[in-house]
Design a protein around this motif. Structure first.
Motif, mmCIF file in Angstrom:
data_model
loop_
_atom_site.group_PDB
_atom_site.id
_atom_site.type_symbol
_atom_site.label_atom_id
_atom_site.label_comp_id
_atom_site.label_asym_id
_atom_site.label_seq_id
_atom_site.Cartn_x
_atom_site.Cartn_y
_atom_site.Cartn_z
ATOM 1 N N SER A 114 -30.195 20.399 -25.628
ATOM 2 C CA SER A 114 -30.998 21.161 -24.673
ATOM 3 C C SER A 114 -30.284 21.412 -23.353
ATOM 4 O O SER A 114 -30.624 22.331 -22.616
ATOM 5 C CB SER A 114 -32.320 20.427 -24.404
ATOM 6 O OG SER A 114 -32.064 19.134 -23.865
ATOM 7 N N GLU A 115 -29.279 20.584 -23.046
ATOM 8 C CA GLU A 115 -28.579 20.709 -21.766
ATOM 9 C C GLU A 115 -27.123 21.120 -21.925
ATOM 10 O O GLU A 115 -26.462 21.454 -20.945
ATOM 11 C CB GLU A 115 -28.647 19.383 -21.000
ATOM 12 C CG GLU A 115 -30.067 18.882 -20.791
ATOM 13 C CD GLU A 115 -30.090 17.498 -20.168
ATOM 14 O OE1 GLU A 115 -29.238 17.230 -19.305
ATOM 15 O OE2 GLU A 115 -30.946 16.688 -20.542
ATOM 16 N N ASP A 116 -26.609 21.051 -23.167
ATOM 17 C CA ASP A 116 -25.201 21.320 -23.435
ATOM 18 C C ASP A 116 -24.309 20.465 -22.527
ATOM 19 O O ASP A 116 -23.335 20.944 -21.955
ATOM 20 C CB ASP A 116 -24.877 22.802 -23.248
ATOM 21 C CG ASP A 116 -23.512 23.164 -23.869
ATOM 22 O OD1 ASP A 116 -23.094 22.448 -24.802
ATOM 23 O OD2 ASP A 116 -22.889 24.133 -23.418
ATOM 24 N N ARG A 152 -34.988 13.903 -27.551
ATOM 25 C CA ARG A 152 -33.571 14.225 -27.409
ATOM 26 C C ARG A 152 -32.981 14.564 -28.777
ATOM 27 O O ARG A 152 -33.359 13.972 -29.789
ATOM 28 C CB ARG A 152 -32.791 13.037 -26.835
ATOM 29 C CG ARG A 152 -33.372 12.456 -25.561
ATOM 30 C CD ARG A 152 -32.958 13.238 -24.347
ATOM 31 N NE ARG A 152 -33.391 12.579 -23.121
ATOM 32 C CZ ARG A 152 -32.975 12.894 -21.909
ATOM 33 N NH1 ARG A 152 -32.083 13.869 -21.770
ATOM 34 N NH2 ARG A 152 -33.417 12.265 -20.848
ATOM 35 N N LYS A 153 -32.042 15.506 -28.771
ATOM 36 C CA LYS A 153 -31.273 15.814 -29.973
ATOM 37 C C LYS A 153 -29.810 15.858 -29.558
ATOM 38 O O LYS A 153 -29.439 16.628 -28.674
ATOM 39 C CB LYS A 153 -31.699 17.161 -30.561
ATOM 40 C CG LYS A 153 -30.973 17.532 -31.848
ATOM 41 C CD LYS A 153 -31.471 18.869 -32.404
ATOM 42 C CE LYS A 153 -30.752 19.222 -33.704
ATOM 43 N NZ LYS A 153 -31.211 20.520 -34.248
#
Length: 311
Positions: free
Chosen positions: A185-187, A163-164
């Motif tokens: 990655s999911e915004d 995760r970032k």
């Protein structure tokens, strides 16, 4: 001995501040889990802790509740009464305050206290003095606190996935810490339990993002999690209890012409929701749906039967 006393009182304060509803002495005893086993010894220690917290300025509110066939008391701390407003301190005043705060380390090697954040920030250049005391905590917290302060991005593993995120908010509830932030990655804005985070690293950059004004933290209302069919509950709240409900249950209350309010909740655990409503006694009424009204009536009948049995 002094260390355990401090830790116990801090845990008690955290429970009072983060409780979804007023807690009875027994509920606090179980949550804190640091009081003596004997009832007499517990009551004495609990009374001493309450007295010392009040002496330190903690605004503990006491409500009368009914448990089975006897009256009892429940306790809570209004967040708006406890936390300081923005004092608009100058950089020199904040520097002096940070110097004083660095005398105590509450989160391993971390010195930046929540109080300093409420006052407007802290300075990393403040000279460190020897800490007076340490309280052990989640190993990830120092890095997360620093990332929150610097507005630095963090990366970690969570349940086997990398995760970032841009960390926006840190919460404490039920003896667990939760960090909320934007997932690259999911915004999307999501929350993570910090004790489940591994391989945590922080970017060397600062001011890498801005925190949205409307950011919300993790949903910590236990009645929203369960196996019951999700329903929308409308609850009528007496005017005097509206501020407490809005503050502690994180819900907007629509004001009616008579001064009462209507609060809307999503409920997936009926039993826990009924527990919360009962704590407000006759100051709250479930308007709908019928299934929750029927559950409440059954609970009240069971309490009445229990009272008659022990009478």
């Amino acid at each position: 001995m002094a260390a355990k006393k401090l830790e116990r009182q801090l845990k008690l304060l955290a429970e009072l501040l983060n409780a979804e509803s007023p807690r009875t002495a027994q509920e606090l005893r179980e949550k804190v889990n640091m009081y003596p086993d004997g009832l007499v010894a517990f009551r004495k220690r609990f009374a001493e802790d309450k007295k010392e917290l009040k002496k330190m300025g903690v605004p503990i509110t006491v409500l009368s509740v009914t448990e089975s066939n006897k009256d009892a008391e429940s306790y809570y701390v209004e967040n708006t009464d406890y936390y300081l407003p923005d004092l608009e301190l100058s950089e020199q005043e904040l520097a002096a305050l940070n110097y004083a705060a660095n005398s105590i380390h509450l989160l391993n090697q971390l010195t930046e206290e929540e109080a300093l954040r409420k006052l407007g920030g802290y300075s990393k250049t403040t000279e460190n003095s020897s800490p007076l005391h340490h309280i052990s905590s989640d190993d990830n917290l120092p890095t997360i606190f620093e990332a929150l302060t610097n507005k630095s991005r963090v990366e970690f593993m969570y349940r086997g996935k990398p995760r970032k995120i841009e960390p926006y908010l840190l919460q404490f509830a039920g003896e667990k810490w939760y960090v909320t932030g934007n997932v690259f990655s999911e915004d999307k804005t999501k929350s993570f339990r910090t004790d489940r985070i591994s391989d945590l690293t922080m970017s060397s950059g600062t001011d890498e993002f801005s925190v949205p004004d409307d950011v919300k933290g993790a949903n910590l209302l236990s009645f929203t999690y369960g196996d019951d069919d999700p329903v929308t509950a409308l609850v009528r709240i007496d005017s005097t209890y509206i501020p407490w409900v809005e503050q502690n249950l994180n819900v907007d209350v629509d004001i009616e012409p008579d001064g009462s309010g209507i609060a809307k909740f999503t409920v997936s655990n009926y039993d826990i929701f009924i527990d919360r409503v009962l704590l407000l006694l006759d100051h709250a009424e479930i308007v709908e749906p019928p299934v929750l009204r029927q559950q409440l009536i059954k609970r009240l009948q069971a309490l009445q039967d229990a009272w008659r049995t022990h009478k």
